[in-house]
Scaffold this motif. Structure first.
Motif, mmCIF file in Angstrom:
data_model
loop_
_atom_site.group_PDB
_atom_site.id
_atom_site.type_symbol
_atom_site.label_atom_id
_atom_site.label_comp_id
_atom_site.label_asym_id
_atom_site.label_seq_id
_atom_site.Cartn_x
_atom_site.Cartn_y
_atom_site.Cartn_z
ATOM 1 N N VAL A 253 0.853 -1.183 0.000
ATOM 2 C CA VAL A 253 0.000 0.000 0.000
ATOM 3 C C VAL A 253 0.887 1.230 0.000
ATOM 4 O O VAL A 253 1.950 1.261 0.637
ATOM 5 N N VAL A 254 0.469 2.226 -0.740
ATOM 6 C CA VAL A 254 1.139 3.525 -0.733
ATOM 7 C C VAL A 254 0.072 4.574 -0.446
ATOM 8 O O VAL A 254 -1.066 4.466 -0.926
ATOM 9 N N GLY A 255 0.417 5.540 0.380
ATOM 10 C CA GLY A 255 -0.568 6.546 0.772
ATOM 11 C C GLY A 255 0.029 7.939 0.805
ATOM 12 O O GLY A 255 1.238 8.120 1.016
ATOM 13 N N TRP A 256 -0.841 8.926 0.593
ATOM 14 C CA TRP A 256 -0.452 10.329 0.646
ATOM 15 C C TRP A 256 -1.475 11.090 1.485
ATOM 16 O O TRP A 256 -2.665 10.744 1.516
ATOM 17 N N ARG A 257 -1.003 12.144 2.139
ATOM 18 C CA ARG A 257 -1.907 13.041 2.850
ATOM 19 C C ARG A 257 -1.462 14.474 2.611
ATOM 20 O O ARG A 257 -0.260 14.760 2.600
ATOM 21 N N TRP A 258 -2.438 15.353 2.435
ATOM 22 C CA TRP A 258 -2.171 16.755 2.172
ATOM 23 C C TRP A 258 -2.785 17.618 3.271
ATOM 24 O O TRP A 258 -3.776 17.221 3.905
#
Length: 341
Positions: A253-258
């Motif tokens: 899994v790869v995740g991003w948050r802004w």
């Protein structure tokens, strides 16, 4: 206060099957005199799934970062205990990650720790029958465990089935017209399940002896958590841009948050998500993208099919993609992600 006789409904299903959709449908049927709550788990670390319940005003407890099947972990027990103590609900829906092991969850719920507190009254598996012809699913132990552990199978995306899918269903479960099938099959379009069916497993659960506490099942699978620089994932403060990458067995899994103040262009984001859904190896995409001070686009992708809706939202944007360990989909999606803003 005594906590006693809380019913628990377990809703499993592989990545993208439609677990959240089914639970939202069931929550809409909650009796006015009962408190219902949800314990939701994610394979990723950002804590995204709870956003898909935010508009319902129901008690939610998230257990991010791994799989809720790790019932020996402090996170699972702490999340469940907090939900019980703070809300003392009449019923708890547990939504494990699509990579969760249902048998271990059921063992924990029936253990001495929760004797007289919890009654596991039914386990349901949400199944997209189109996956029965895909060896990526049918040869996956967790996919099969979810089916075999269920009291009921709730079929999703029925309007998209071909005759081949119906034949595979009958081959695995027997005649679909049978009322005595085990597990019980629920097939309708749109996907539906009556709240009256939630206690389907109650009689069986009452006859099952209490399970002693054990770590034996936990050792049967391993989880690898890593981030740039090594070590466990540490989620930073809210208003920082942040990303992570983690692997569990044959999945990653790869995740991003802004930050809250980052806003996205609807057309650009939609186009990029469509492109992200195409590479081989991508199983699941979920995201929330802020488009103005009060709304966000909610993204849900499974089997390459993209669903994007607009809903009220207060918070930052986030995205998670789950896929296999082979191929170059990860690099492709990382390149696309740079172009989102």
């Amino acid at each position: 206060m005594r906590y006693q006789g809380i019913k628990v409904t377990l809703v499993t299903g592989f990545l993208g099957a439609g677990k959240t959709t089914l639970i939202r449908h069931l929550l809409a049927q909650s009796p006015p005199n009962e408190r219902w709550a949800v314990l939701v788990n994610e394979f990723g670390d950002i804590g995204l799934d709870g956003a898909f319940y935010a508009d319902l005003g129901v008690a939610i407890r998230e257990v991010p970062g791994g799989c809720v099947c790790c019932t020996t972990s402090a996170a699972f027990q702490q999340g469940l205990n907090q939900l019980i103590r703070q809300y003392n609900p009449d019923r708890i829906f547990i939504e494990p990650s699509g990579l969760g092991h249902p048998k271990q969850i059921m063992q924990k719920l029936r253990s001495a720790s929760y004797q007289d507190v919890l009654f596991l009254t039914g386990a349901f598996c949400v199944l997209d029958a189109r996956n029965l012809k895909d060896e990526r699913y049918t040869k996956h132990d967790i996919f099969n465990d979810q089916i075999e552990s269920a009291d009921g199978i709730v079929l999703s995306h029925v309007d998209r089935y071909q005759q081949e899918d119906i034949d595979l269903l009958e081959s695995r479960f027997g005649a679909l017209t049978s009322k005595a099938s085990t597990p019980v099959l629920y097939m309708s379009e749109p996907m539906a399940l009556s709240a009256d069916s939630l206690d389907i497993g109650l009689m069986n659960s009452l006859s099952i002896s209490i399970t002693p506490e054990s770590d034996s099942n936990h050792s049967s699978h391993h989880h690898h958590r890593y981030h740039e620089g090594g070590g466990d994932v540490e989620i930073p403060i809210q208003n920082e841009r942040w990303s992570y990458h983690k692997q569990q067995g044959a999945m990653q899994v790869v995740g991003w948050r802004w930050p809250d103040f980052d806003c996205f262009d609807k057309e650009n984001m939609t186009s990029i998500i469509q492109d992200m859904s195409k590479p081989n190896g991508v199983y699941r995409i979920k995201g929330v993208f802020v488009i103005n001070s009060s709304e966000a686009l909610f993204v849900n992708v499974a089997r390459g099919e993209v669903v994007i809706t607009t809903s009220p939202w207060q918070g930052g944007s986030r995205l998670e993609i789950i896929g296999g360990i082979e191929g170059d989909w990860l690099e492709i999606c990382q390149d696309y992600c740079v172009k989102l803003l």
